[in-house]
Every structure is written in structure tokens, then in C-alpha cells.
Design a protein around this motif. Structure first.
Motif, PDB file in Angstrom:
ATOM      1  N   PHE A  95      -8.235 -12.830   1.117  1.00  0.00           N
ATOM      2  CA  PHE A  95      -9.065 -12.788   2.387  1.00  0.00           C
ATOM      3  C   PHE A  95      -8.820 -12.971   4.098  1.00  0.00           C
ATOM      4  CE2 PHE A  95     -12.151 -15.845   4.812  1.00  0.00           C
ATOM      5  CZ  PHE A  95     -13.359 -15.294   4.368  1.00  0.00           C
ATOM      6  N   VAL A  96      -7.419 -13.499   4.300  1.00  0.00           N
ATOM      7  CA  VAL A  96      -7.226 -13.157   5.453  1.00  0.00           C
ATOM      8  C   VAL A  96      -6.864 -11.437   6.320  1.00  0.00           C
ATOM      9  CG1 VAL A  96      -5.816 -14.111   7.083  1.00  0.00           C
ATOM     10  CG2 VAL A  96      -6.470 -15.713   5.604  1.00  0.00           C
ATOM     11  N   VAL A  97      -6.729 -11.382   5.276  1.00  0.00           N
ATOM     12  CA  VAL A  97      -6.433  -9.465   5.012  1.00  0.00           C
ATOM     13  C   VAL A  97      -7.364  -9.155   5.818  1.00  0.00           C
ATOM     14  CG1 VAL A  97      -4.882  -7.027   4.745  1.00  0.00           C
ATOM     15  CG2 VAL A  97      -3.908  -9.456   4.301  1.00  0.00           C
ATOM     16  N   SER A  98      -8.669  -9.380   4.588  1.00  0.00           N
ATOM     17  CA  SER A  98      -9.664  -8.590   4.887  1.00  0.00           C
ATOM     18  C   SER A  98     -10.367  -8.918   5.965  1.00  0.00           C
ATOM     19  CB  SER A  98     -10.629  -8.447   3.346  1.00  0.00           C
ATOM     20  OG  SER A  98     -11.144 -10.153   3.778  1.00  0.00           O
ATOM     21  N   LEU A  99     -10.090 -10.146   6.791  1.00  0.00           N
ATOM     22  CA  LEU A  99     -11.008 -10.489   7.839  1.00  0.00           C
ATOM     23  C   LEU A  99     -10.502  -8.919   8.891  1.00  0.00           C
ATOM     24  CD1 LEU A  99     -11.419 -13.690   7.596  1.00  0.00           C
ATOM     25  CD2 LEU A  99     -13.090 -12.569   6.837  1.00  0.00           C
ATOM     26  N   ASP A 100      -8.701  -9.088   8.917  1.00  0.00           N
ATOM     27  CA  ASP A 100      -9.002  -8.517   9.996  1.00  0.00           C
ATOM     28  C   ASP A 100      -7.182  -7.952   9.886  1.00  0.00           C
ATOM     29  OD1 ASP A 100      -6.892  -7.725  12.396  1.00  0.00           O
ATOM     30  OD2 ASP A 100      -7.810  -9.243  13.565  1.00  0.00           O
ATOM     31  N   PHE A 101      -6.750  -7.099   8.840  1.00  0.00           N
ATOM     32  CA  PHE A 101      -6.077  -6.207   8.566  1.00  0.00           C
ATOM     33  C   PHE A 101      -4.554  -6.411   9.994  1.00  0.00           C
ATOM     34  CE2 PHE A 101      -3.329  -2.653   7.131  1.00  0.00           C
ATOM     35  CZ  PHE A 101      -3.535  -3.258   5.720  1.00  0.00           C
ATOM     36  N   SER A 102      -5.184  -5.960  10.816  1.00  0.00           N
ATOM     37  CA  SER A 102      -3.874  -5.851  11.556  1.00  0.00           C
ATOM     38  C   SER A 102      -3.153  -7.730  11.455  1.00  0.00           C
ATOM     39  CB  SER A 102      -4.443  -5.652  13.081  1.00  0.00           C
ATOM     40  OG  SER A 102      -4.875  -7.397  13.671  1.00  0.00           O
ATOM     41  N   LYS A 103      -3.511  -8.547  11.057  1.00  0.00           N
ATOM     42  CA  LYS A 103      -3.110  -9.890  10.825  1.00  0.00           C
ATOM     43  C   LYS A 103      -1.974  -9.881  10.189  1.00  0.00           C
ATOM     44  CE  LYS A 103      -5.415 -12.075  14.051  1.00  0.00           C
ATOM     45  NZ  LYS A 103      -5.216 -12.282  15.803  1.00  0.00           N
ATOM     46  N   ILE A 104      -1.811  -9.029   9.156  1.00  0.00           N
ATOM     47  CA  ILE A 104      -0.838  -8.924   8.074  1.00  0.00           C
ATOM     48  C   ILE A 104       0.781  -8.427   8.819  1.00  0.00           C
ATOM     49  CG2 ILE A 104      -0.702  -5.942   7.885  1.00  0.00           C
ATOM     50  CD1 ILE A 104      -1.155  -6.637   4.431  1.00  0.00           C
ATOM     51  N   GLY A 105       0.541  -8.214   9.680  1.00  0.00           N
ATOM     52  CA  GLY A 105       1.975  -8.355  10.472  1.00  0.00           C
ATOM     53  C   GLY A 105       2.211  -9.672  10.696  1.00  0.00           C
ATOM     54  N   LEU A 106       1.625 -10.662  10.524  1.00  0.00           N
ATOM     55  CA  LEU A 106       1.676 -11.653  11.102  1.00  0.00           C
ATOM     56  C   LEU A 106       2.305 -12.542  10.191  1.00  0.00           C
ATOM     57  CD1 LEU A 106      -1.375 -13.287  13.947  1.00  0.00           C
ATOM     58  CD2 LEU A 106       1.952 -12.590  13.833  1.00  0.00           C
ATOM     59  N   LEU A 107       2.197 -12.073   8.933  1.00  0.00           N
ATOM     60  CA  LEU A 107       2.404 -12.835   7.724  1.00  0.00           C
ATOM     61  C   LEU A 107       3.691 -12.141   7.050  1.00  0.00           C
ATOM     62  CD1 LEU A 107      -1.103 -12.125   5.899  1.00  0.00           C
ATOM     63  CD2 LEU A 107       0.127 -14.411   6.473  1.00  0.00           C
ATOM     64  N   VAL A 108       4.494 -10.524   7.649  1.00  0.00           N
ATOM     65  CA  VAL A 108       5.314  -9.743   6.922  1.00  0.00           C
ATOM     66  C   VAL A 108       7.268 -11.108   6.987  1.00  0.00           C
ATOM     67  CG1 VAL A 108       6.369  -8.628   6.663  1.00  0.00           C
ATOM     68  CG2 VAL A 108       4.073  -7.570   6.369  1.00  0.00           C
ATOM     69  N   PRO A 109       7.069 -11.681   8.164  1.00  0.00           N
ATOM     70  CA  PRO A 109       8.340 -12.376   8.411  1.00  0.00           C
ATOM     71  C   PRO A 109       8.560 -12.664   7.895  1.00  0.00           C
ATOM     72  CG  PRO A 109       6.777 -11.307  10.358  1.00  0.00           C
ATOM     73  CD  PRO A 109       5.762 -11.379   9.650  1.00  0.00           C
ATOM     74  N   HIS A 110       7.724 -13.993   7.255  1.00  0.00           N
ATOM     75  CA  HIS A 110       7.490 -15.423   6.669  1.00  0.00           C
ATOM     76  C   HIS A 110       8.023 -15.019   5.819  1.00  0.00           C
ATOM     77  CE1 HIS A 110       4.023 -16.600   7.682  1.00  0.00           C
ATOM     78  NE2 HIS A 110       4.363 -17.102   6.066  1.00  0.00           N
ATOM     79  N   GLY A 111       6.692 -14.299   5.528  1.00  0.00           N
ATOM     80  CA  GLY A 111       6.823 -14.129   3.794  1.00  0.00           C
ATOM     81  C   GLY A 111       7.503 -12.958   3.159  1.00  0.00           C
ATOM     82  N   ILE A 112       8.308 -12.452   3.428  1.00  0.00           N
ATOM     83  CA  ILE A 112       9.329 -11.872   3.117  1.00  0.00           C
ATOM     84  C   ILE A 112      10.406 -12.648   2.465  1.00  0.00           C
ATOM     85  CG2 ILE A 112      11.878 -10.357   3.078  1.00  0.00           C
ATOM     86  CD1 ILE A 112      10.435  -9.499   5.810  1.00  0.00           C
ATOM     87  N   PHE A 113      10.057 -14.156   2.712  1.00  0.00           N
ATOM     88  CA  PHE A 113      11.624 -14.878   2.120  1.00  0.00           C
ATOM     89  C   PHE A 113      10.313 -15.447   0.991  1.00  0.00           C
ATOM     90  CE2 PHE A 113      13.451 -13.596   5.423  1.00  0.00           C
ATOM     91  CZ  PHE A 113      14.871 -13.309   5.046  1.00  0.00           C
ATOM     92  N   GLU A 114       9.173 -16.646   1.944  1.00  0.00           N
ATOM     93  CA  GLU A 114       8.219 -17.839   1.200  1.00  0.00           C
ATOM     94  C   GLU A 114       7.179 -17.420  -0.366  1.00  0.00           C
ATOM     95  OE1 GLU A 114       4.831 -19.853   2.665  1.00  0.00           O
ATOM     96  OE2 GLU A 114       5.708 -19.860   3.973  1.00  0.00           O
ATOM     97  N   LEU A 115       7.205 -15.401   0.052  1.00  0.00           N
ATOM     98  CA  LEU A 115       6.265 -14.978  -1.409  1.00  0.00           C
ATOM     99  C   LEU A 115       7.785 -15.309  -1.908  1.00  0.00           C
ATOM    100  CD1 LEU A 115       3.822 -12.021   0.055  1.00  0.00           C
ATOM    101  CD2 LEU A 115       3.239 -14.913  -0.467  1.00  0.00           C
ATOM    102  N   PRO A 116       8.512 -14.452  -2.309  1.00  0.00           N
ATOM    103  CA  PRO A 116       9.228 -14.497  -3.119  1.00  0.00           C
ATOM    104  C   PRO A 116       9.617 -16.081  -3.707  1.00  0.00           C
ATOM    105  CG  PRO A 116      10.246 -13.098  -1.196  1.00  0.00           C
ATOM    106  CD  PRO A 116       9.025 -13.895  -0.798  1.00  0.00           C
ATOM    107  N   ALA A 117       9.834 -17.221  -2.396  1.00  0.00           N
ATOM    108  CA  ALA A 117       9.538 -18.459  -3.328  1.00  0.00           C
ATOM    109  C   ALA A 117       8.734 -18.658  -4.016  1.00  0.00           C
ATOM    110  CB  ALA A 117      10.435 -19.580  -2.343  1.00  0.00           C
ATOM    111  N   PHE A 118       7.586 -18.688  -3.829  1.00  0.00           N
ATOM    112  CA  PHE A 118       6.714 -18.976  -4.337  1.00  0.00           C
ATOM    113  C   PHE A 118       7.108 -18.252  -5.394  1.00  0.00           C
ATOM    114  CE2 PHE A 118       1.730 -17.636  -5.005  1.00  0.00           C
ATOM    115  CZ  PHE A 118       1.728 -19.572  -5.067  1.00  0.00           C
TER     116      PHE A 118
END
Length: 184
Positions: free
Chosen positions: A105-128
Motif C-alpha cells: 500500500f505504501v509503495v503504491s501511494l508513492d513509488f519514489s518512497k521505496i528508496g527509503l524502505l530499502v536501506p534498513h529493509g535489507i536487514f529487517e526484512l530477512p529478520a522478519f
């Protein structure tokens, strides 16, 4: 210590089907999150507003404390997701769907915001993914022979995964997320 990580890696490889299931459900939920469902839009926008408010509060803090707050918040959430599986494996599944849908949903609102998710998501998403996969695996203990022994073994393995794999990933994610929040 090196043996512990070798054991963890071997165990994660044994759980590859649970990880595949977790990632598949997450991606499907993220795709569905991109579909604008009016009934959910208001709730999701309220969640996003709450996260933004929390981020604004964090911006005013000392960097070390911001990182610690983020780490503790994520560590508690991941702990609860993992060990809620002991009650019923559907709780980690619900967590996968909810988080995937929200990110979609967040990415669909503003795809340009995906860049903000990527840096910490590299570590947080595998943990999740680890937490959810192991939470599902843990939740299947009643379907095995020797239920109590199975439960003990699985709890022990989940504690190892949490301490040796999830917590280090969350530390890295919190450092990145806290630094990004502080200096953006």
C-alpha cells in the motif's frame, strides 16, 4: 561461536520451505496492497500517520537513543511474532499478510518512497522472514509425535535463531533506520 553460526545456517537451510512460503505470502500480500481497497484505505492511512508521527518524535532525539528505541521496538515485535507461533501458527501468517499488504500500500501511494524502505529493509526484512518462517514451524508442534519434546526442541531452536540471526540483523537495521531518520 563459529559452530553456533554454522548450526544456525544449516538449520535455516532445513527450513527453506517455510522461508519460501513466508516470502511468497509476503510478496502476494504486497501485490494486493497495491490494489486500492476503499474499506482498508482509511485504516492504512491512519497506520501510516502513526508511523510518521513516531518518526517525527524520533528525529528530535539523540541518535544513540533513537537507534536503541527502534531496535527495542523491532526486537519486541519480532519476539512476539516468533513465539506467538507456539499458540497457533496462524499468528505469524497474519503478521506476514498485514506487513506485506501495508508495504504494498505504501509503495503504491508513492513509488519514489521505496528508496527509503530499502536501506534498513535489507536487514529487517530477512529478520522478519526468519521470525515468521520459524513462527509457523514452531506453531506446527502439536502435529508431531512426542508433542512436548517437539515443543521443547523447537523453542530451543527458535531462541537460537532469534539470538544469533534475528537480533544482529535488527541491530544493523536500527542503526541504518535511526541514522536515516535523524539526518533526513
Amino acid at each position: 561461536m563459529n559452530n553456533a553460526y554454522n548450526d544456525i545456517y544449516a538449520d535455516i537451510r532445513k527450513k527453506k520451505y517455510f522461508l519460501f512460503l513466508t516470502v511468497t505470502i509476503f510478496l502476494l500480500a504486497a501485490l494486493l496492497g497495491g490494489i486500492n481497497v476503499p474499506e482498508l484505505r482509511k485504516v492504512l492511512l491512519e497506520i501510516i500517520a502513526a508511523v510518521r508521527k513516531m518518526a517525527e518524535e524520533y528525529k528530535n532525539g539523540v541518535l544513540f537513543y533513537v537507534i536503541v528505541k527502534i531496535f527495542v521496538h523491532n526486537a519486541v515485535a519480532m519476539f512476539l511474532t516468533l513465539f506467538s507461533g507456539v499458540l497457533i501458527f496462524l499468528i505469524p501468517v497474519f503478521s506476514i499478510v498485514a506487513n506485506g499488504y501495508l508495504i504494498g500500500f505504501v509503495v503504491s501511494l508513492d513509488f519514489s518512497k521505496i528508496g527509503l524502505l530499502v536501506p534498513h529493509g535489507i536487514f529487517e526484512l530477512p529478520a522478519f522472514a526468519l521470525v515468521c518462517a520459524y513462527g509457523i514451524w514452531l506453531g506446527l508442534w502439536p502435529f508431531n509425535h512426542g508433542r512436548i519434546e517437539t515443543l521443547k526442541l523447537r523453542l530451543k531452536q527458535c531462541i537460537k535463531i532469534y539470538v544469533y540471526a534475528v537480533l544482529p540483523l535488527l541491530v544493523a537495521a536500527a542503526i541504518i533506520e535511526g541514522t536515516l531518520l535523524k539526518y533526513m
